[in-house]
Motif scaffolding. Structure first.
Motif, PDB file in Angstrom:
ATOM      1  N   THR A   1       0.832  -1.203   0.000  1.00 24.02           N
ATOM      2  CA  THR A   1       0.000   0.000   0.000  1.00 24.02           C
ATOM      3  C   THR A   1       0.869   1.257   0.000  1.00 24.02           C
ATOM      4  OG1 THR A   1      -1.620  -1.220   1.310  1.00 24.02           O
ATOM      5  CG2 THR A   1      -1.900   1.163   1.213  1.00 24.02           C
ATOM      6  N   VAL A   2       1.940   1.222   0.778  1.00 25.40           N
ATOM      7  CA  VAL A   2       2.843   2.377   0.827  1.00 25.40           C
ATOM      8  C   VAL A   2       3.522   2.551  -0.535  1.00 25.40           C
ATOM      9  CG1 VAL A   2       4.741   3.500   2.043  1.00 25.40           C
ATOM     10  CG2 VAL A   2       3.249   1.912   3.288  1.00 25.40           C
ATOM     11  N   TYR A   3       4.040   1.449  -1.078  1.00 21.29           N
ATOM     12  CA  TYR A   3       4.721   1.510  -2.379  1.00 21.29           C
ATOM     13  C   TYR A   3       3.795   2.004  -3.482  1.00 21.29           C
ATOM     14  CZ  TYR A   3       9.188  -0.685  -1.181  1.00 21.29           C
ATOM     15  OH  TYR A   3      10.432  -0.931  -0.682  1.00 21.29           O
ATOM     16  N   ARG A   4       2.529   1.578  -3.427  1.00 20.20           N
ATOM     17  CA  ARG A   4       1.606   1.922  -4.506  1.00 20.20           C
ATOM     18  C   ARG A   4       1.453   3.433  -4.624  1.00 20.20           C
ATOM     19  NH1 ARG A   4      -3.359  -0.191  -2.857  1.00 20.20           N
ATOM     20  NH2 ARG A   4      -2.242  -2.172  -2.790  1.00 20.20           N
ATOM     21  N   HIS A   5       1.370   4.097  -3.488  1.00 26.17           N
ATOM     22  CA  HIS A   5       1.095   5.540  -3.548  1.00 26.17           C
ATOM     23  C   HIS A   5       2.349   6.407  -3.496  1.00 26.17           C
ATOM     24  CE1 HIS A   5      -3.116   4.791  -3.581  1.00 26.17           C
ATOM     25  NE2 HIS A   5      -2.966   3.919  -2.590  1.00 26.17           N
ATOM     26  N   TRP A   6       3.415   5.886  -2.888  1.00 26.31           N
ATOM     27  CA  TRP A   6       4.695   6.615  -2.859  1.00 26.31           C
ATOM     28  C   TRP A   6       5.779   5.642  -3.271  1.00 26.31           C
ATOM     29  CZ3 TRP A   6       1.000   7.082   1.021  1.00 26.31           C
ATOM     30  CH2 TRP A   6       0.399   8.339   1.111  1.00 26.31           C
ATOM     31  N   PRO A   7       5.956   5.474  -4.579  1.00 22.86           N
ATOM     32  CA  PRO A   7       6.909   4.455  -5.047  1.00 22.86           C
ATOM     33  C   PRO A   7       8.338   4.685  -4.546  1.00 22.86           C
ATOM     34  CG  PRO A   7       5.549   5.240  -6.868  1.00 22.86           C
ATOM     35  CD  PRO A   7       5.267   6.138  -5.704  1.00 22.86           C
ATOM     36  N   ARG A   8       8.718   5.941  -4.322  1.00 19.11           N
ATOM     37  CA  ARG A   8      10.103   6.212  -3.924  1.00 19.11           C
ATOM     38  C   ARG A   8      10.185   6.770  -2.506  1.00 19.11           C
ATOM     39  NH1 ARG A   8      10.229   9.389  -8.508  1.00 19.11           N
ATOM     40  NH2 ARG A   8      10.953  11.070  -7.175  1.00 19.11           N
ATOM     41  N   THR A   9      11.283   6.444  -1.837  1.00 21.30           N
ATOM     42  CA  THR A   9      11.498   6.908  -0.458  1.00 21.30           C
ATOM     43  C   THR A   9      11.501   8.434  -0.380  1.00 21.30           C
ATOM     44  OG1 THR A   9      12.876   4.970  -0.123  1.00 21.30           O
ATOM     45  CG2 THR A   9      13.006   6.664   1.548  1.00 21.30           C
ATOM     46  N   ASP A  10      12.112   9.085  -1.366  1.00 19.59           N
ATOM     47  CA  ASP A  10      12.199  10.550  -1.304  1.00 19.59           C
ATOM     48  C   ASP A  10      10.819  11.196  -1.382  1.00 19.59           C
ATOM     49  OD1 ASP A  10      12.023   9.731  -3.973  1.00 19.59           O
ATOM     50  OD2 ASP A  10      12.997  11.538  -4.716  1.00 19.59           O
ATOM     51  N   GLN A  11       9.873  10.535  -2.077  1.00 20.62           N
ATOM     52  CA  GLN A  11       8.507  11.069  -2.137  1.00 20.62           C
ATOM     53  C   GLN A  11       7.828  10.985  -0.771  1.00 20.62           C
ATOM     54  OE1 GLN A  11       7.175   8.293  -5.091  1.00 20.62           O
ATOM     55  NE2 GLN A  11       7.495   9.712  -6.799  1.00 20.62           N
ATOM     56  N   LEU A  12       8.088   9.866  -0.101  1.00 25.61           N
ATOM     57  CA  LEU A  12       7.524   9.636   1.231  1.00 25.61           C
ATOM     58  C   LEU A  12       8.069  10.693   2.211  1.00 25.61           C
ATOM     59  CD1 LEU A  12       5.666   7.407   2.243  1.00 25.61           C
ATOM     60  CD2 LEU A  12       7.671   5.957   2.614  1.00 25.61           C
ATOM     61  N   LEU A  13       9.376  10.933   2.134  1.00 25.62           N
ATOM     62  CA  LEU A  13       9.999  11.933   3.006  1.00 25.62           C
ATOM     63  C   LEU A  13       9.466  13.329   2.706  1.00 25.62           C
ATOM     64  CD1 LEU A  13      12.079  12.781   5.145  1.00 25.62           C
ATOM     65  CD2 LEU A  13      13.810  12.840   3.344  1.00 25.62           C
ATOM     66  N   ALA A  14       9.343  13.650   1.422  1.00 29.35           N
ATOM     67  CA  ALA A  14       8.845  14.972   1.031  1.00 29.35           C
ATOM     68  C   ALA A  14       7.423  15.182   1.560  1.00 29.35           C
ATOM     69  CB  ALA A  14       8.881  15.128  -0.485  1.00 29.35           C
ATOM     70  N   GLU A  15       6.594  14.152   1.495  1.00 30.89           N
ATOM     71  CA  GLU A  15       5.217  14.258   2.007  1.00 30.89           C
ATOM     72  C   GLU A  15       5.210  14.454   3.518  1.00 30.89           C
ATOM     73  OE1 GLU A  15       2.258  14.319   0.686  1.00 30.89           O
ATOM     74  OE2 GLU A  15       2.451  13.555  -1.354  1.00 30.89           O
ATOM     75  N   ALA A  16       6.102  13.720   4.202  1.00 26.37           N
ATOM     76  CA  ALA A  16       6.173  13.858   5.663  1.00 26.37           C
ATOM     77  C   ALA A  16       6.594  15.280   6.030  1.00 26.37           C
ATOM     78  CB  ALA A  16       7.159  12.843   6.240  1.00 26.37           C
ATOM     79  N   MET A  17       7.559  15.815   5.298  1.00 26.76           N
ATOM     80  CA  MET A  17       8.028  17.177   5.570  1.00 26.76           C
ATOM     81  C   MET A  17       6.935  18.207   5.299  1.00 26.76           C
ATOM     82  SD  MET A  17      11.863  16.740   4.035  1.00 26.76           S
ATOM     83  CE  MET A  17      12.401  18.444   4.201  1.00 26.76           C
ATOM     84  N   ALA A  18       6.130  17.938   4.258  1.00 26.84           N
ATOM     85  CA  ALA A  18       5.083  18.892   3.879  1.00 26.84           C
ATOM     86  C   ALA A  18       3.985  18.995   4.940  1.00 26.84           C
ATOM     87  CB  ALA A  18       4.489  18.507   2.530  1.00 26.84           C
ATOM     88  N   THR A  19       3.923  18.018   5.862  1.00 28.92           N
ATOM     89  CA  THR A  19       2.911  18.095   6.923  1.00 28.92           C
ATOM     90  C   THR A  19       3.296  19.108   8.007  1.00 28.92           C
ATOM     91  OG1 THR A  19       3.863  16.340   8.314  1.00 28.92           O
ATOM     92  CG2 THR A  19       2.309  15.642   6.604  1.00 28.92           C
ATOM     93  N   VAL A  20       4.563  19.558   7.984  1.00 27.64           N
ATOM     94  CA  VAL A  20       5.011  20.551   8.974  1.00 27.64           C
ATOM     95  C   VAL A  20       4.959  21.941   8.343  1.00 27.64           C
ATOM     96  CG1 VAL A  20       6.940  21.318  10.416  1.00 27.64           C
ATOM     97  CG2 VAL A  20       6.524  18.865  10.087  1.00 27.64           C
ATOM     98  N   ARG A  21       4.233  22.839   8.967  1.00 28.28           N
ATOM     99  CA  ARG A  21       4.123  24.197   8.423  1.00 28.28           C
ATOM    100  C   ARG A  21       5.406  24.967   8.731  1.00 28.28           C
ATOM    101  NH1 ARG A  21       1.912  28.798  10.444  1.00 28.28           N
ATOM    102  NH2 ARG A  21       1.348  30.313   8.841  1.00 28.28           N
TER     103      ARG A  21
END
Lengths: 188, 188
Positions: free
Chosen positions: A47-67
């Motif tokens: 499920t994680v891979y399907r929506h964020w195929p790459r680790t850097d995308q996952l990290l970028a999304e996590a960072m974007a949750t912080v204002r």
């Protein structure tokens, strides 16, 4: 039913982003991996891979949750606005999540195009807003700038940023007052 | 023959450190892994593991090969010393390897005890040397400090550091002159 509007997808997406953000804050960017995020979110790795195929995308999304701290629209008198905004910026950089995102941005940008674009955008917004506010203040006769207004971001934000990310301490009122003094001669 | 003095070990150790440093500079800290270092150094993976069992040790060694900018012993007049040293610091932060180590230090310290100790040591040396030099200058009557000398490191180095690591640009003479002006009133 479309995946994006599927409530099950939305729940797992939320759990994944929360897990990614928690891992970033607790263990740093290297911990934001598909395996660890899936485990903490309680979802399948696929499920994680399907929506964020790459680790850097996952990290970028996590960072974007912080204002991230930016600067509110300038008000007059400019000196008071600057004191208020730089104090707010210093208090935000005291927060572990804001500092984590700031150092991760700086620490990944040299080697990651997407992070570098975010870094450049962040730097540009701060520099533009400060430069515009200071130029307008000078036009109104509030201040005579002692150096190009484009240098003001480095001069005013740099000490607060260095104190937080390298000295791991907090910028106090005296330091903030000092950086405001240096941008130019304020006309009282 | 002792391993440490074995010329074969010394050659592979050198190749491993060179590979680790190159990977850090080219691809960032996440690329400094046993697999990639062994491959680039042309040594067996077991050799890398034997001497640096953990990835963070390998990264720390790679970072230690880059000489970080500190401040030379103060000379009088202090203002000229400060101009010279801050200019040297700015030019070193223009270098990709120094910037890479600086942002990696800041970007790993919140989650890694060893990196945090290095960060703290680096920050302390810079703050101590600047504070001591400025206090001595004030005692000699060269300068009246406008804020506690312990704030001088953040104030003088912060803008140069921010310009390099967040704005990805170079601190010029005007910016360096501005930070020297702000630490106090210089008596000519």
């Amino acid at each position: 039913m479309n995946t994006e509007t599927d409530p099950r997808f939305q729940r797992s997406q939320q759990a994944i982003l929360t897990a990614a953000r928690e891992l970033l804050l607790e263990k740093g960017p290297v911990a934001v991996t598909h395996v660890q995020v899936a485990e903490r979110a309680g979802v399948g790795r696929a499920t994680v891979y399907r929506h964020w195929p790459r680790t850097d995308q996952l990290l970028a999304e996590a960072m974007a949750t912080v204002r991230m701290p930016l600067l509110d629209n300038p008000t007059v008198p400019t000196r008071q606005w600057l004191t208020r905004e730089l104090t707010a910026l210093a208090r935000q950089l005291d927060l572990d999540d804001v500092r984590a995102v700031a150092v991760t941005l700086a620490g990944t940008a040299p080697w990651d195009e997407q992070m570098n674009a975010r870094r450049a955008q962040f730097a540009k917004i701060l520099a533009d807003r400060l430069a515009d506010a200071l130029d307008a203040a000078q036009t109104r006769g509030e201040l005579r700038l002692s150096l190009p207004s484009r240098d003001a971001a480095a001069l005013a934000i740099g000490p607060i940023y260095y104190r937080s990310t390298i000295e791991h301490a907090s910028a106090d009122a005296a330091l903030i007052e000092a950086v405001i003094t240096v941008v130019g001669t304020w006309v009282d």
